[in-house]
Design a protein around this motif. Sequence first.
Motif, mmCIF file in Angstrom:
data_model
loop_
_atom_site.group_PDB
_atom_site.id
_atom_site.type_symbol
_atom_site.label_atom_id
_atom_site.label_comp_id
_atom_site.label_asym_id
_atom_site.label_seq_id
_atom_site.Cartn_x
_atom_site.Cartn_y
_atom_site.Cartn_z
ATOM 1 N N HIS A 60 -40.225 -96.807 -59.852
ATOM 2 C CA HIS A 60 -41.259 -97.188 -59.656
ATOM 3 C C HIS A 60 -40.449 -97.723 -58.561
ATOM 4 C CE1 HIS A 60 -44.054 -95.015 -62.590
ATOM 5 N NE2 HIS A 60 -43.719 -94.929 -61.130
ATOM 6 N N ILE A 63 -42.840 -101.928 -58.338
ATOM 7 C CA ILE A 63 -42.973 -102.801 -59.096
ATOM 8 C C ILE A 63 -41.901 -103.176 -59.679
ATOM 9 C CG2 ILE A 63 -43.751 -102.915 -61.770
ATOM 10 C CD1 ILE A 63 -45.019 -99.957 -61.219
ATOM 11 N N LEU A 115 -42.918 -94.086 -86.769
ATOM 12 C CA LEU A 115 -43.399 -93.307 -86.566
ATOM 13 C C LEU A 115 -44.209 -93.266 -88.031
ATOM 14 C CD1 LEU A 115 -42.418 -90.367 -84.254
ATOM 15 C CD2 LEU A 115 -44.328 -91.580 -84.160
ATOM 16 N N GLY A 179 -49.067 -93.170 -73.342
ATOM 17 C CA GLY A 179 -49.178 -94.022 -72.737
ATOM 18 C C GLY A 179 -48.232 -94.473 -71.532
ATOM 19 N N ASN A 180 -47.716 -95.433 -70.898
ATOM 20 C CA ASN A 180 -47.318 -94.645 -69.596
ATOM 21 C C ASN A 180 -45.511 -94.474 -69.554
ATOM 22 O OD1 ASN A 180 -49.285 -95.059 -67.806
ATOM 23 N ND2 ASN A 180 -49.284 -97.248 -67.839
ATOM 24 N N VAL A 181 -45.555 -96.170 -71.152
ATOM 25 C CA VAL A 181 -43.362 -95.330 -71.049
ATOM 26 C C VAL A 181 -43.788 -93.697 -71.261
ATOM 27 C CG1 VAL A 181 -41.814 -95.263 -72.502
ATOM 28 C CG2 VAL A 181 -43.626 -97.673 -72.013
ATOM 29 N N ALA A 182 -44.237 -93.241 -71.740
ATOM 30 C CA ALA A 182 -44.164 -92.082 -71.791
ATOM 31 C C ALA A 182 -44.046 -91.116 -70.885
ATOM 32 C CB ALA A 182 -45.647 -90.743 -72.912
ATOM 33 N N ARG A 222 -52.374 -87.780 -79.995
ATOM 34 C CA ARG A 222 -52.709 -87.498 -80.816
ATOM 35 C C ARG A 222 -54.215 -87.535 -81.298
ATOM 36 N NH1 ARG A 222 -51.926 -92.889 -84.707
ATOM 37 N NH2 ARG A 222 -52.098 -94.927 -83.424
ATOM 38 N N TYR A 227 -58.736 -90.560 -74.657
ATOM 39 C CA TYR A 227 -57.492 -91.723 -75.734
ATOM 40 C C TYR A 227 -57.108 -92.122 -74.772
ATOM 41 C CZ TYR A 227 -62.154 -91.361 -78.603
ATOM 42 O OH TYR A 227 -63.233 -91.042 -78.308
ATOM 43 N N ALA A 229 -53.971 -93.340 -72.768
ATOM 44 C CA ALA A 229 -53.327 -95.218 -72.238
ATOM 45 C C ALA A 229 -52.586 -95.411 -71.104
ATOM 46 C CB ALA A 229 -52.132 -96.226 -73.283
ATOM 47 N N GLU A 234 -49.974 -93.675 -62.347
ATOM 48 C CA GLU A 234 -48.799 -93.269 -62.607
ATOM 49 C C GLU A 234 -49.680 -91.786 -63.635
ATOM 50 O OE1 GLU A 234 -49.611 -96.598 -63.284
ATOM 51 O OE2 GLU A 234 -48.377 -97.187 -62.168
ATOM 52 N N PRO A 299 -48.197 -85.526 -84.488
ATOM 53 C CA PRO A 299 -46.365 -85.315 -85.250
ATOM 54 C C PRO A 299 -45.905 -85.735 -87.229
ATOM 55 C CG PRO A 299 -45.929 -87.241 -84.719
ATOM 56 C CD PRO A 299 -46.912 -87.007 -83.882
ATOM 57 N N SER A 341 -42.829 -92.302 -78.072
ATOM 58 C CA SER A 341 -42.666 -93.084 -76.911
ATOM 59 C C SER A 341 -44.446 -93.980 -77.146
ATOM 60 C CB SER A 341 -43.081 -93.248 -75.568
ATOM 61 O OG SER A 341 -43.227 -94.046 -74.888
ATOM 62 N N THR A 389 -49.161 -104.786 -74.692
ATOM 63 C CA THR A 389 -50.133 -104.826 -73.283
ATOM 64 C C THR A 389 -49.582 -104.798 -72.266
ATOM 65 O OG1 THR A 389 -51.699 -106.363 -74.359
ATOM 66 C CG2 THR A 389 -51.702 -103.832 -75.642
ATOM 67 N N GLY A 390 -50.946 -104.469 -71.270
ATOM 68 C CA GLY A 390 -51.037 -104.257 -70.019
ATOM 69 C C GLY A 390 -50.342 -104.628 -68.987
#
Length: 483
Positions: A60, A63, A115, A179-182, A222, A227, A229, A234, A299, A341, A389-390
């Motif tokens: 990226h 960024i 988890l 989420g974005n990390v995933a 899940r 839903y 994130a 991305e 999981p 993640s 977050t964010g």
Amino acid sequence: MTAPAEPSRPLVVAVIGAGPSGIYAAEALTVQARLPVEVAVIDRLPVPFGLVRYGVAPDHHAIRSIRHTLERTLDRPGVSFYGDVTIGRDLSIAELRGCVDAVVYAYGAGADRRLDIPGEDLPGSLAGPELVAWYCGHPDVHPDAHTSGPADSTYESDRGRVVVRLVNQASSAVVVGVGNVALDVARVLVKTADELADTDMAVEVLESLGAKQITDVHILGRRGPAYTAFTTKELRELGQLPDLDLVVHAPDLDLDPSSLAAVASDKVAARNVAVLREWATRPPSGASRRIHLHFWVRPVEVVGPERVTGIRLERTAISPDGYLVGTGETSVLAAELVVRSVGYRGVALPGAPYDESTGRVPHAEGRVIRDGDISADEYVTGWIKRGPTGVIGTNKSDAVETVASLLADVDAGALVPAGRSGALDRLLADRGISALDLAAWRRIDAAEVQLGLRHGRLRSTLAHRIELLAAAAEPTCQTPDTL
Ligand code: NAP
């Protein structure tokens, strides 16, 4: 009513953490013209920029280039960088508070969420933040040779070697979380070393990724597709990767009443569902690699006799009263690597207030709450203030709020500059601690560019602390005797 004091002495502020939140706080403190401020931006690492260097995915580029803006702030009059200084070890919080007028905690969220399911610690199960730290070349995951075992050992304290082995033994990987990390993790796991060669990844990381065999990455949500994130930009990026099929099970995209309501009220959710629906219509092209997106599965066990062979999943649904529930229907998805993640978590800094239940420093509009009361000289910003977050830019408005509180406290006479210029430098000198300054970072920067050029790349990250310190050292004058 007495008029607020006219401060003639500079206010001396220590910011703990040289990531985006800390540097944005330094910027907000020094762009105002109401009072003179000196800011020491302190980091335990030899280099600044925090998650911009060690969290934003290496591919990226736009960024990551925020680094240049952050560097300009570190170069502002009144701002100084103190790298390689660990608060809580080299200096206590109490000692630091004793030599500055105010402290701003901006040290981020240094741990990963778990988890809490059986098998989570089997070899082959990794925390997303650890994998990210590895591919970004973070010194914590790339320990110096003398701190780990011999090169041919399986010494588990060298997490970098553990990560390399696990990644290279896998052909199929599961990433838990949407989420974005995933997305970052999934991209890096499917991309070839050639596709990552235009990044600033460390030479050893890129070489390791060259031996990777992963063809399939499964991303697990899940809850339903309404839903996620992800940010849509991305998410769309996955659809642009060549020689890759995106596999989405169309019935997973049917929206129940609560999902329909989510999509109606949230533009990002609506856009993400539209992207996923378009992917679900694409026929498989026979590409050599695939990213599978699964929804409504959680999981319940990481499976394997001695190391990970798969993950047991339970179908989920939304109950009539709106809760996510398991349906009792389970299946096992085969994979040799499981990456959780599911977000970051803040940790306690010895001597600083911390709320275990939230993983944050308790505060009111950035003013730290210590023992139930507002502390007179402590402030907080970034992930350790609001949670992980964010996007990077969110830290700017967050820092502005915190600094507004701090400046209001000066205006109100609650925070008074006490003539502490130079006190931190004297304390560090007394302790024999040599902080790395911005000039040292620039020498590291130049060394990384040079290293990159030697490998035909724009730059290569130096991953080991020992390498960073060597590059940071000022060149010594060579006399004829030493030539
Ligand atoms: P995140 O955005 O909070 O996403 C975490 C994901 O994990 C959510 O989908 C969550 O699902 C799921 N999850 C949590 N607990 C779970 C469990 N026990 N089982 C299964 N799933 C679980 O966290 P992140 O991806 O680590 O990102 C952190 C922050 O960095 C975010 O603000 C992100 O946007 C930002 N970031 C931005 C970029 C970018 O802009 N390019 C890149 C990387 C990171 P639920 O919603 O159901 O809880």
